[in-house]
Design a protein around this motif. Structure first.
Motif, PDB file in Angstrom:
ATOM      1  N   PHE A  84       0.996  -1.257  -0.120  1.00  0.00           N
ATOM      2  CA  PHE A  84       0.090  -0.192   0.047  1.00  0.00           C
ATOM      3  C   PHE A  84       0.798   1.277   0.248  1.00  0.00           C
ATOM      4  O   PHE A  84       0.527   2.303  -0.699  1.00  0.00           O
ATOM      5  CB  PHE A  84      -1.065  -0.270   1.261  1.00  0.00           C
ATOM      6  N   THR A  85       1.866   1.549   1.068  1.00  0.00           N
ATOM      7  CA  THR A  85       2.819   2.086   0.304  1.00  0.00           C
ATOM      8  C   THR A  85       3.400   2.767  -0.613  1.00  0.00           C
ATOM      9  O   THR A  85       3.448   3.659  -1.038  1.00  0.00           O
ATOM     10  CB  THR A  85       3.741   2.250   1.641  1.00  0.00           C
ATOM     11  N   LYS A  95       0.831   4.207  -2.763  1.00  0.00           N
ATOM     12  CA  LYS A  95       0.793   5.838  -2.388  1.00  0.00           C
ATOM     13  C   LYS A  95       1.439   7.026  -1.981  1.00  0.00           C
ATOM     14  O   LYS A  95       2.115   8.262  -2.389  1.00  0.00           O
ATOM     15  CB  LYS A  95       0.485   6.163  -0.666  1.00  0.00           C
ATOM     16  N   THR A 153      -4.902  -9.419  -3.070  1.00  0.00           N
ATOM     17  CA  THR A 153      -5.630  -8.318  -2.374  1.00  0.00           C
ATOM     18  C   THR A 153      -6.770  -8.521  -1.777  1.00  0.00           C
ATOM     19  O   THR A 153      -7.411  -7.617  -2.931  1.00  0.00           O
ATOM     20  CB  THR A 153      -4.862  -7.126  -2.526  1.00  0.00           C
ATOM     21  N   SER A 188     -12.236  -0.855   4.935  1.00  0.00           N
ATOM     22  CA  SER A 188     -10.984  -0.074   5.488  1.00  0.00           C
ATOM     23  C   SER A 188     -10.151   0.572   4.488  1.00  0.00           C
ATOM     24  O   SER A 188      -9.266   1.276   4.393  1.00  0.00           O
ATOM     25  CB  SER A 188     -10.142  -0.562   6.787  1.00  0.00           C
ATOM     26  N   ARG A 189      -9.529  -0.425   3.503  1.00  0.00           N
ATOM     27  CA  ARG A 189      -8.136  -0.586   2.606  1.00  0.00           C
ATOM     28  C   ARG A 189      -9.357   0.659   1.778  1.00  0.00           C
ATOM     29  O   ARG A 189      -8.407   0.926   0.863  1.00  0.00           O
ATOM     30  CB  ARG A 189      -8.283  -1.446   1.849  1.00  0.00           C
ATOM     31  N   ASP A 190     -10.564   0.889   1.657  1.00  0.00           N
ATOM     32  CA  ASP A 190     -10.923   0.807  -0.016  1.00  0.00           C
ATOM     33  C   ASP A 190     -11.436   2.470   0.493  1.00  0.00           C
ATOM     34  O   ASP A 190     -11.526   3.080  -0.132  1.00  0.00           O
ATOM     35  CB  ASP A 190     -13.112   1.071  -0.045  1.00  0.00           C
ATOM     36  N   SER A 247     -10.926   6.646   2.343  1.00  0.00           N
ATOM     37  CA  SER A 247     -10.872   7.939   2.422  1.00  0.00           C
ATOM     38  C   SER A 247      -9.838   7.704   3.641  1.00  0.00           C
ATOM     39  O   SER A 247      -8.969   8.357   4.161  1.00  0.00           O
ATOM     40  CB  SER A 247     -11.085   8.699   2.573  1.00  0.00           C
ATOM     41  N   GLY A 302      -9.526   5.255   5.702  1.00  0.00           N
ATOM     42  CA  GLY A 302      -8.042   4.110   6.115  1.00  0.00           C
ATOM     43  C   GLY A 302      -7.519   4.217   5.111  1.00  0.00           C
ATOM     44  O   GLY A 302      -6.532   5.081   5.166  1.00  0.00           O
ATOM     45  N   ASN A 303      -7.424   3.031   3.752  1.00  0.00           N
ATOM     46  CA  ASN A 303      -5.531   3.189   3.134  1.00  0.00           C
ATOM     47  C   ASN A 303      -5.874   4.198   1.901  1.00  0.00           C
ATOM     48  O   ASN A 303      -5.105   4.430   1.161  1.00  0.00           O
ATOM     49  CB  ASN A 303      -5.402   1.925   2.620  1.00  0.00           C
ATOM     50  N   LEU A 357      -7.399   3.264  -0.452  1.00  0.00           N
ATOM     51  CA  LEU A 357      -7.130   3.155  -2.417  1.00  0.00           C
ATOM     52  C   LEU A 357      -8.297   2.899  -3.062  1.00  0.00           C
ATOM     53  O   LEU A 357      -9.766   3.190  -2.319  1.00  0.00           O
ATOM     54  CB  LEU A 357      -7.279   1.376  -2.235  1.00  0.00           C
ATOM     55  N   ASP A 361      -4.847   3.990  -6.143  1.00  0.00           N
ATOM     56  CA  ASP A 361      -4.873   5.171  -5.419  1.00  0.00           C
ATOM     57  C   ASP A 361      -5.974   5.511  -5.361  1.00  0.00           C
ATOM     58  O   ASP A 361      -5.779   5.956  -6.570  1.00  0.00           O
ATOM     59  CB  ASP A 361      -3.719   5.964  -5.921  1.00  0.00           C
TER      60      ASP A 361
END
Length: 348
Positions: free
Chosen positions: A91-92, A95, A106, A111-113, A115, A117-118, A120, A235
């Motif tokens: 994820f880094t 970004k 993945t 949480s990942r999707d 804004s 959270g991650n 993505l 992103d």
């Protein structure tokens, strides 16, 4: 005052030079086209999904998804720089701009999707999976209950770690997690006897087992601990790139729905070109409608994608079919009209 003004100008130019495509109101999509190369984040260590072969080439379902994106965006499925990433790095890498997009087993989660959270943006799911447990057949372990007070090898910083903890807490069973950075380390720990079981997505367990000296000495338990919809990601601030990725995946699925394959795509294109009444097919293949332009791709992007990789079913069969090195029944990964859940919205 002049000195202060010069300092401000210099700082502004420095910040502008370091800005990401999203900060400049441009897209990573434009950068990929300008560079004429796609930088795709993969694992590189999971047979059937993304694996670096002895000849130096990457192979697998996730790799072919990278090729589909490259074919659609720059017209060449081979102009790809593969960037192997651990779960902790992936994820880094998005970004910081180290990669353009991620195609690396993945799990699509809130949480990942989000804004908050991650941050993505996920493309449609390319593999519906579930977390499982693998043990040595000789261990006598048949279920989750038999793993009480035992050690389990797990990848850190993954949904796998959270899921195994949730499963044992829910069953009020104590256990000892042995954490590793990537799947190869998890497998090594398991084979060295540092844990009684290893846990990962069932697809990864099957892939890992295929490389064991005696695969039949290991069994995947019937317990399915989670649902793991695996999808490519980019992103979340880059709408143009996410739009393109979304419809490339839908093109792979829709092509299978329509019986359009790598071997007949040119024939289908000529058929549509010569028959104005085949309106749906003409739109899908970019002859009419200008659909590609709406997502900043060429109108014939579907033709380029299917010519490069074949449809979704062909990709699956090539890497995970019954004659592949990592045979996994399609199950939920079948089309919606064959008992699965894969379906494409209309190309209108």
């Amino acid at each position: 005052m002049r000195r202060l003004f010069s300092g401000i100008v210099g700082l502004t130019m420095l910040l502008t030079g370091c800005a990401s495509p999203s900060q400049e109101n441009s897209s990573r999509l434009d950068l990929i086209k300008k560079r004429n190369e796609l930088i795709c984040g993969v694992s590189g260590k999971i047979p059937g999904f993304s694996f670096l072969e002895s000849d130096g080439n990457y192979q697998g379902l996730d790799v072919d998804i990278c090729k589909a994106f490259a074919a659609a965006i720059i017209g060449d499925p081979e102009r790809i720089q593969y960037r192997p990433l651990t779960a902790a790095e992936r994820f880094t890498a998005i970004k910081t701009g180290e990669i353009d997009l991620l195609s690396r087993n993945t799990t699509f989660t809130l949480s990942r999707d989000s804004s908050g959270g991650n941050g993505l943006s996920f493309a449609p799911v390319v593999f519906h999976d579930g977390q499982g447990l693998m043990v040595k057949k000789s261990s006598g372990i048949d279920s989750l209950d038999d793993l009480a007070n035992k050690s389990i090898c797990v990848g850190s910083g993954t949904t796998t770690e959270q899921n195994i903890n949730d499963a044992f807490e829910s069953a009020s069973l104590p256990y000892n997690p042995i954490k590793y950075q990537d799947l190869n380390q998890v497998v090594a720990g398991y084979l060295q006897g540092r844990c009684s079981a290893m846990t990962s997505d069932r697809s990864q367990l099957a892939a890992a087992r295929s490389g064991f000296k005696n695969p039949k000495d290991h069994i995947i338990l019937g317990n399915v601990l989670s649902k793991e919809p695996l999808a490519p990601a980019s992103d979340g601030q880059d709408q143009k790139l996410s739009d393109a990725m979304r419809w490339v995946i839908f093109a792979l699925i829709s092509a299978e729905e329509q019986g359009i394959t790598q071997s007949n795509i040119q024939e289908k294109f000529q058929l549509a070109k010569n028959n104005p009444q085949l309106k749906q097919l003409r739109r899908f293949l970019g002859i009419d409608g200008g659909l590609g332009e709406k997502i900043n791709l060429s109108n014939d992007f579907v033709v380029k994608v299917i010519s490069a990789t074949g449809n979704y079913g062909e990709i699956y069969e090539r890497h995970l079919g019954q004659t592949s090195e990592v045979p996994i029944p399609r199950g939920l990964n079948e089309l919606y009209n064959k008992g699965g859940v894969h379906i494409s919205p209309p190309f209108n």
